[in-house]
Write an enzyme that holds these catalytic residues in place. Structure first.
Site, PDB file in Angstrom:
ATOM      1  CB  SER A   1      34.171  28.053  24.837  1.00  0.00           C
ATOM      2  OG  SER A   1      34.539  26.987  25.953  1.00  0.00           O
TER       3      SER A   1
ATOM      4  CD  GLU B   1      27.387  26.702  22.022  1.00  0.00           C
ATOM      5  OE1 GLU B   1      28.398  26.573  22.166  1.00  0.00           O
ATOM      6  OE2 GLU B   1      26.907  27.853  22.019  1.00  0.00           O
TER       7      GLU B   1
ATOM      8  CG  HIS C   1      31.555  24.566  22.287  1.00  0.00           C
ATOM      9  ND1 HIS C   1      30.950  25.947  22.585  1.00  0.00           N
ATOM     10  CD2 HIS C   1      32.914  24.163  22.312  1.00  0.00           C
ATOM     11  CE1 HIS C   1      31.854  26.464  23.497  1.00  0.00           C
ATOM     12  NE2 HIS C   1      33.242  25.750  23.673  1.00  0.00           N
TER      13      HIS C   1
END
Length: 494
Positions: free
Chosen positions: A184, A315, A412
């Site tokens: 990320s 995600e 995610h």
């Protein structure tokens, strides 16, 4: 107990099952007092042996908002000496590959002290693992305009990587075989570092998980956000004025700014942050970052670095399922998002419905946003490196846990416990559930170790024509890109 001698002094670490662990090692001076809002300063050497038995202070930050505070592991340790790192090594006399982890957290949260990032399994498999704290939010990524130093958090990361170059041999690592990896915001940081001339020679390989080289702020956008923050605080938009604000109030104001951007994502107000939804990001300042990272990489920056890059299949479900938004967002939200990304809403909805004919508007929005925010940037970065010296590999993580009635998907952050082979950490339970597949962790963690060791994760390099991707699922397999329609839709965008 074990000791090592670094350039700054001796350290006392712990021997845990044959793995030497050193925690809270300062790589730069505390960024407080006269060092506040300045590039990282050198550590003051110490006499005697310094304890490195526990994690050091973490960068100031607020908690994750509910419900993410129960899903995403977070650690906050008070103290001024927050520019520190941690090392796990199996052999202090060797010349082992080194992996340096940059955590995620939207540039406002996270730390290298999260137990889920314990590097013992990497050390078990012959790698020296390093996890890093860097400045976040206002202290790390605020920019107030001309004359103000931007990207202090990236400068911290560079200082940590220089520390690795100068000291890792004492821990048995090879400074010529450093792989920087992150997820990320950590991966987006690596995308920026690939483009930064000052990072040349600091790492040989890079792994970017759920982040690429696209999420940046232009100087005028960053300046506007910084001045808005000062307005929230009722202070002048200067570093001196902000330094006088109590730290907890400064962190609170940063959260207020993030909320304001998310509540009214208007490009007129917030520039590109209205789409990224992150008011603190790397800034194309003309100094550390002369160009937007994707442009610099396409022009050859970081061309000798091998990269492994990928995303998770679902995600954006992390942000829509636990909050209940997946079932609330309707067609107007879906069409507005498509238009905001530069697509024709009618065409976009039709294309995404082909593979998901029964999908709700929220599910389509999740797929669309996953592509814009994560998948397309990863593909564009791989394409930008075509013909360059370093090798490029692409992956997708597709395992879907049973939690949230199976609706959270391969969301995610879900791949991180598999990468670190830390499925036994209790922190994985809220997201992954009970007994996630250890066999998948064996394969995925092994691929990361193999890439760091010899630059080959175990499948063919990415080719823009063949589009070879390793798909990590219960049964990992190599695939060609299966979503050609969506990919064609985005041609000319992102």
């Amino acid at each position: 107990m074990v000791t090592v001698v670094t350039r700054d002094g001796s350290l006392l670490g712990a021997d845990i099952g044959g793995i030497a662990v050193f925690k809270g090692i300062p790589y730069a001076a505390p960024p407080v007092g006269p060092n506040r809002f300045l590039p990282p300063r050198p550590v003051t050497p110490w006499e005697g042996v310094r304890d490195a038995l526990s994690y050091g202070p973490t960068a100031p930050k607020g908690p994750y908002p509910s419900p993410f505070d129960e899903i995403i592991p977070e650690v906050g340790i008070p103290g001024e000496d927050c520019l520190n790192l941690n090392v796990w090594t199996p052999d202090r006399t060797g010349r082992l590959p080194v992996m340096v982890w940059l955590h995620g957290g939207s540039f406002t949260n996270g730390s290298g002290a999260v137990p889920l990032y314990d590097g013992s399994r990497f050390a078990r498999d012959g790698v020296v693992c390093v996890t890093v704290n860097y400045r976040l939010g206002v202290d790390g990524f605020l920019h107030l305009g001309p004359g103000d130093t931007a990207n202090l958090g990236l400068l911290d990361q560079l200082a940590a990587l220089r520390w690795v170059q100068e000291n890792v041999t004492a821990f048995g690592g090879d400074p010529g075989k450093v792989t920087v990896f992150g997820e990320s915001a950590g991966a987006m940081s690596i995308g920026a570092l690939l483009a930064a001339p000052r990072a040349a020679g600091l790492f040989r390989r890079a792994i970017l998980q759920s982040g690429a080289a696209h999420h940046i702020l232009r100087p005028d956008t960053a300046r506007g956000l910084g001045h808005h923050l000062a307005g929230l605080l009722g202070t002048a938009p200067t570093r001196e004025a902000l330094a006088a604000v109590p730290l907890d109030r400064l962190v609170q104001a940063a959260e207020e700014l993030r909320s304001a951007v998310a509540a009214t994502p208007d490009p007129v107000l917030w520039g590109e942050a209205a789409m990224n939804l992150m008011p603190f990001e790397p800034v194309v300042d003309g100094d550390l970052l002369p160009l937007p990272p994707i442009e610099a990489i396409a022009a050859g920056a970081g061309s000798d670095v091998d990269i492994l890059i990928g995303t998770n299949s679902d995600e954006f479900r992390l942000f829509l399922v636990p909050t209940g938004l997946l079932d609330v967002l309707g067609h107007p939200h879906l069409r507005a998002a498509a238009a905001g990304y530069g697509l024709d809403p009618d065409e976009a909805v039709a294309v995404y419905l082909v593979d998901n004919p029964d999908a709700t508007p929220g599910e389509l929005l999740s797929a669309l946003t996953t592509d814009w925010f994560y998948r397309l940037p990863a593909i564009r970065l791989a394409e930008a490196r075509a013909g360059q010296r370093g090798s490029t590999y692409l992956y997708e993580f597709g395992w879907r846990p049973p939690t949230f009635d199976g609706r959270i998907g391969a969301c995610h952050t879900a791949e991180i416990p598999f990468v670190f082979d830390n499925l036994g950490d209790p922190a994985v339970l809220p997201l992954l559930g009970v007994d996630p597949p250890q066999g998948l962790a064996d394969v995925m963690h092994g691929a990361w170790v193999s890439f760091a060791t010899d630059g080959r994760p175990g499948w063919a390099e990415y080719d823009p024509e063949e589009r070879i991707t390793m798909h990590f699922d219960t049964v990992p397999e190599v695939r060609t890109d299966p979503r050609a329609r969506q990919r064609s839709l985005w041609d000319g965008h992102r």
